[in-house]
Design an enzyme around this catalytic site. Structure first.
Site, short mmCIF file in Angstrom:
data_model
loop_
_atom_site.label_atom_id
_atom_site.label_comp_id
_atom_site.label_asym_id
_atom_site.label_seq_id
_atom_site.Cartn_x
_atom_site.Cartn_y
_atom_site.Cartn_z
N GLN A 140 0.82 -1.28 -0.03
CA GLN A 140 -0.06 0.00 0.00
C GLN A 140 0.75 1.34 0.01
OE1 GLN A 140 -2.83 -0.22 3.54
NE2 GLN A 140 -1.13 -0.47 4.73
N LEU A 142 0.64 3.87 1.45
CA LEU A 142 0.99 4.34 2.80
C LEU A 142 2.49 4.00 3.17
CD1 LEU A 142 0.56 5.65 5.76
CD2 LEU A 142 -0.68 3.46 6.26
N HIS A 195 -3.33 8.69 5.94
CA HIS A 195 -2.48 8.46 5.20
C HIS A 195 -1.70 9.51 4.19
CE1 HIS A 195 -4.14 3.92 4.88
NE2 HIS A 195 -4.01 4.36 5.95
N TYR A 251 -5.16 5.44 16.08
CA TYR A 251 -4.78 6.15 14.85
C TYR A 251 -4.12 7.28 15.12
CZ TYR A 251 -5.85 2.64 11.68
OH TYR A 251 -5.61 1.36 10.86
N GLN A 252 -4.52 8.28 16.25
CA GLN A 252 -3.94 9.22 16.53
C GLN A 252 -2.60 9.20 16.94
OE1 GLN A 252 -5.97 12.17 19.17
NE2 GLN A 252 -4.45 13.21 19.67
N HIS A 406 -12.28 4.11 9.93
CA HIS A 406 -11.79 3.16 11.10
C HIS A 406 -12.64 3.36 12.26
CE1 HIS A 406 -8.38 1.83 9.03
NE2 HIS A 406 -7.76 2.98 8.93
N HIS A 408 -16.12 3.06 14.67
CA HIS A 408 -16.99 1.81 14.82
C HIS A 408 -18.31 2.50 15.22
CE1 HIS A 408 -13.78 -1.41 16.17
NE2 HIS A 408 -13.83 -0.99 14.91
N ARG A 431 -8.15 -8.11 13.95
CA ARG A 431 -6.97 -7.97 13.02
C ARG A 431 -5.82 -8.48 13.70
NH1 ARG A 431 -4.27 -2.30 10.61
NH2 ARG A 431 -2.88 -3.32 9.24
N GLU A 655 -3.04 -15.84 50.10
CA GLU A 655 -4.60 -16.74 50.20
C GLU A 655 -5.49 -15.96 51.13
OE1 GLU A 655 -3.80 -20.80 50.73
OE2 GLU A 655 -2.45 -20.94 48.86
#
Lengths: 725, 725
Positions: A140, A142, A195, A251-252, A406, A408, A431, A655
């Site tokens: 890619q 990128l 990107h 991604y930041q 990206h 959700h 992933r 314990e």
């Protein structure tokens, strides 16, 4: 002594070349800055270690010889990893040449780049290209941009000391061609997307090194130099005014590196642009926000994210170093100490030197409201912290906008961290990054079929469908509203509202962190739904831990385990058990790292479904994680009230067990005019009433009567401690 | 200075009482030893920290006041935890009195014990007693014994400074009654079992403190003083000549404390018994063996064991301290450094002082054969290590005898540790220790129905039934035979054989650790079965990790997941998928903490079953863990050949992957006269042949021909490196 000390060696040999030609001298890092690093390395142990590591890695590279293979493999494959290794070697070897003066490092950079000069002109699109924009060196584009950002730094360091013929060959056959390739494709260069930031940064840095102002201008303003896209526009649009990056923390982090590295290059070459002051200091805000959106060093894994991603990454070594150079904030040194690693750069050197001088302080972690959207109007990420310490309890309310491809489909989702652990969890992305056997390390089909779907998150699902029918365009059109946020004091809360995720449905979530003295805070969660029609609502809670106990009478699927549904993520859930909340109440207790968590539901008419991810997964692409789902069938307006209570401790070494029983005896919800009031009854007989007003205006006075008791408060949320009658 | 230093304080005030009466002075720790600790504490930081912690805990106890409740709860419940806390407080307060000279600590011990003197005579059997022998203070008499071992030490420290009346009350109403209770019940006192060791130790130490040689004699030789049972007989029978404890490492740890603490008391009071030399130094061997049977600090979880149990436990602080006092082995200091904690005793003080003096060395972890059984004739635990370092690869072959009631039915089971992780796993016990909501913290029903069954382990199952039909008596009657063991050199192996686990069936397992230069060793596993009849064989491999890839064509149960069987543990397994090994070969690769593991099977005719624990478990009592099962149906004599290959590395921080593909291309088994030969073909074309002789006599010469190649070697296993033809 035969073995000279590092400092002596550096002082004796650094800066071998004098810049005879201003058109070829290093511009990304100045010769003066290289000299200062060489002179001070020995007094900055973290930096000296990086230097030694770089030397070891480059020396091994030199011994192994030049290997510049024809591109063939996807992410994780041998040629992919080779070209990744090469750009790091080029960058490191260039730096080493300047710091040691040893000619072999310049020769190595030259020889690698001459090999690329032979290979690059022969390349067309990568043979393993898939749905991403194809690169030439990599599958890619990128990755080609990332290659450029690193390699240009190594080349800058040695360029002055090459012959004119070598310079010409490398300038033209590698960097100009690569820049031309990256600028030629709008999908690569001219999008408002991380990107493109990498492409912009690489091309702009190449512009400085090649003394080509047009390339710099393209980097800053887009391939047509109009300013509609390009680096400055990315700074305008990709970050909110609070420095929150639209795609989320994972991604930041990734996006951060080209922003900070290119900003540093701009600052060095064109200080008049005042890039660090641009948009009220957005680059520095972005660095701090990346750190604020982490717990125990790990980024909140909202949206497409790998949950194993921490602050210990190259991007953050760079970010912390460049941020420190610009601010001298000792809290950034605290982060660098935790990272235990610095960038091999003038800024990384300053960090290492000042840590060695004892200047580090703890980073100022705090409750924070991070507005989302370029104007800060598209919802927010709300972070409630019980304190600044590492193991404090943290509630994250994901009231953000979609965040592009990206993102959700999980409006008003929430997460909980406590006692150093993720407790209420987010699956992140489906992933196996860089693991070739798992579809070449790309996003798996289950990322769409499970990880992005609403039911994979801790928020409302209507009729077993995802928000916006999991359609990106629809999701990007509307954002939640952050109605209220108070991050300080004993009663911290976030209230968010979402309209438009489902036709005709508006839902609102109040998350309240209720301080309990020396015990961990309780977290109250009120999710209310307005719906003119009737529907089935599911409210999942994904958690980490092993179930210890429940008071819900469960019917269990013990010999064959069915799936919960057919689509929208439901096909990936196995049903372990189901049960009705008796009198609308139920409790499930689990244990996580020695601490108990009781999740108490007060949702009359609800069914509890205990399920686990991993169904319809013949290739073992999913992790198997538990979820509790409150289900209301055939409901119109509705309210889900839940309380999460951390309690007790089991210590395996000694314990001993304390507080394994919940300290809460009951939870009820009362609806009054203008407010809903949750009554938490503690086992000792004390009560805590949390009143949540419908009108969330700050400071507005409210007065309601519950069970004959008059409650007066101002603002969206009030707390009343008392004793059960 | 207002605040005097700790040392000054200690020196000024230590040893306040002079022993006027030899019948009441401390005997478990001498006044001289207390004085030495007080004087040296400040130069031994680990010890000083324990002292400060004890002071904090006892001061809090004093503030909270005396709380000696009527016994009511099971393990983990409030009265249980209170009495546990009290015995620790009594012990600590006694020590603090001697180390600080502060009278309040003696008073506190006195007041607590006087409260017990009131309570104890009123008690009958504990109301929550279950299937264990009932105690009085606790639900099982074992805990009463533990109470005695601790409390007598605190009492010993202060006894000389109480009034005669106080002494008489506490002697008679607490300690004599408790000793009488413990000695009166043969099931408590006269068994060859760790529960009796605690009782023996408590009563013996009480004997020294009360100056009652009869109690000491009973402790050493049983309640009838015949020597048929008692502490010395436990030393004869509970440990093998190599110091291996019959029940396995988890209980070895637990059993250790009364052995070492009472041995130390015997040494102090009757040095003429030379207790540390008894049976060739068995007490010290037991301490070292406990440490050898751990990985990364955690005990091998064979038999009934909690997998979270590490060397960081009170028993091992005591064991390391007393072992060090007797041997001055600096490797024990290395362990103590890792523990980062020492016992608050003269021996713990010596450890802390010598660590501070820089005397610690790494513990000598090494391949070890630990024979089992009182005479060392009942099989063995075979431990193969690739090196002494912490992250070395370790293969454990469980060729031991049954190990009494806590033993699992898993003859010739094996485990693998690699890269710091458990890779081939043992479930351990089905139990949530001390968590009251889980059946009071006791062994759960699933301990019998799953954890003890053969299919829950990595060894041969015949016809879906467990070894010995899971009958303890039958299992205790026979043990495996350790046929061969070589723990050093590049070819390390263990060969064990079991006859009698199934009628007419003998099975043998060779586990070979094959060094691969700088890569982690391969582990070859050859399981051969002799059976005059026909049967279905299952060979499970329980592993930790996430499946990445397989070359076996699987049929998956993706929408409803069935159970594998009806009984003997099979009812607890969900079947994810099944498939036939194509050409008798198959591979499954998983990832565990960034490292890949390929499990390669070469078992012609076998079916592969991919399953997971957790079926038939409506109360969520089981962990859900994956297992691969090789199944051969209708087979007579048979051989399962498997190879486990660690390879590669995924680094989440740098997002780099290396070696994610297996380096093995093929695995085949050739049967020749007198030997079986495994051929491992590497992807580069090289081959490694491992020849395993049927006759396991050490040094015996073998010669076979495989594919025209003549192989000559001596001893049970030979290795031949070559190139594929």
């Amino acid at each position: 002594m035969i073995r000279r000390t590092l400092a002596a060696l550096l002082l004796a040999t650094a800066a071998p070349a004098v810049a005879q030609d201003v058109a070829t001298a290093p511009v990304l890092t100045s010769l003066d800055a290289y000299r200062a690093m060489a002179a001070g390395a020995e007094t900055a142990p973290l930096f000296a270690r990086e230097l030694a590591a770089a030397r070891k890695s480059v020396d091994a590279g030199i011994r192994a010889g030049i290997d510049v293979p024809t591109p063939k493999d996807r992410g994780g494959g041998p040629t992919h990893e080779r070209h990744k290794a090469n750009y790091k070697l080029i960058q490191q070897a260039g730096t080493l040449y300047r710091l040691t003066g040893e000619r072999k490092y310049a020769d190595y950079v030259r020889d690698l780049l001459l090999a690329y000069a032979k290979l690059y002109p022969t390349l067309a699109n990568h043979p393993a290209a898939s749905d991403q924009v194809p690169g030439r060196l990599f599958w890619q584009s990128l990755n080609d941009s990332v290659w450029l950002v690193h390699a240009i730094q190594g080349y800058d360091a040695v360029r002055v000391d090459l012959t004119a013929a070598e310079r010409k060959t490398i300038d033209e056959q590698v960097f100009r061609r690569l820049a031309a390739f990256l600028t030629s494709e709008a999908r690569t260069f001219d999008r408002i997307h991380n990107h493109s930031t990498w492409a912009n940064a690489g091309v702009g840095m190449a512009g400085y090194v090649l003394r080509d102002p047009v390339l710099v201008e393209q980097a800053l303003k887009g391939s047509d130099r109009s300013g509609k896209v390009g680096f400055l526009r990315q700074l305008d649009l990709l970050f909110s005014p609070d420095g929150y990056y639209a795609e989320g923390p994972y991604y930041q982090r990734y996006a951060l590196q080209p922003f900070v590295v290119f900003a540093q290059a701009i600052q060095a070459n064109e200080p008049g642009r005042k890039i660090f002051a641009y948009r009220d200091g957005i680059v520095l805000k972005a660095i701090r926000t990346a750190i604020q959106t982490s717990y125990g060093g790990y980024f909140f894994p909202i949206n497409d994210a790998m949950p194993d991603k921490s602050l210990k990454t190259e991007e953050l070594y760079q970010g912390v170093a460049i941020g420190y150079a610009a601010t001298r904030d000792p809290g950034l040194l605290g982060i660098a100490k935790w990272q235990n690693k610095v960038a091999l750069s003038p800024q990384g050197f300053a960090v290492a030197r000042d840590i060695a001088a004892g200047k580090a302080k703890p980073f100022a972690f705090a409750s924070t409201l991070l507005r989302d959207g370029p104007q800060g109007k598209d919802g927010a990420l709300a972070i409630l912290r019980s304190g600044p310490q590492e193991h404090a309890q943290v509630v994250v309310a994901k009231n953000t906008a979609q965040g592009m491809g990206h993102g959700h489909f999980d409006k008003l989702n929430w997460l909980l961290y406590d006692n150093g652990q993720a407790v209420v969890t987010d699956y992140g992305a489906a992933r196996f990054l860089n693991i070739e056997a798992k579809d070449g390390g790309r996003y798996l089909p289950e990322n769409d079929s499970w990880a992005k779907q609403t039911v994979a998150h801790n928020t409302l699902v209507v009729n077993e469908t995802s928000h916006f029918d999991a359609k990106l365009k629809r999701a990007e059109a509307v954002a939640p509203t952050q109605l209220a946020f108070v991050g300080e004091g004993p009663l911290r809360f976030s209230i968010g509202e979402m309209a438009g995720a489902y036709p005709g449905v508006t839902f609102r979530r109040a998350l309240v962190q209720v301080d309990m003295g020396k015990n961990a805070p309780l977290v109250l969660d009120l999710m209310t739904v307005k719906n003119a029609g009737k529907a089935t609502y599911d409210l999942p809670l994904h958690f980490a831990g092993h179930i210890i106990d429940t008071d819900v009478k469960l019917a269990s699927n013990v010999t064959t385990r069915p799936v919960l549904g057919k689509a929208n993520g439901y096909q990936h859930l196995w049903v372990d058990a189901t049960g009705q909340l008796a009198n609308g109440q139920g409790r499930v207790t689990w244990i996580n790292q020695g601490r108990f968590y009781s999740y108490r539901m007060a949702t009359p008419g609800a069914q509890l479904i205990v399920a686990e991810s991993g169904a319809n997964d013949p290739r073992f692409n999913l992790r198997r994680e538990p979820v509790l789902i409150q289900r209301l069938s055939g409901a119109g307006d509705a309210a889900f009230l839940s309380l999460l209570e951390p309690h007790g401790r089991y210590n395996a070494a000694t314990e001993t067990t304390t507080g394994s029983r919940s300290g809460v005896a009951g939870l009820t919800l009362t609806e009054t005019t203008g407010a809903r009031v949750a009554t938490i009854t503690l086992t000792g007989g004390k009560t805590i009433l949390i009143a949540i007003a419908t009108d969330t205006t700050a400071g507005k006075a409210h007065s309601v009567t519950v069970n004959g008791r008059k409650l007066d408060w101002s603002g969206p949320v009030g707390r009343f401690d008392g004793t059960a009658q």
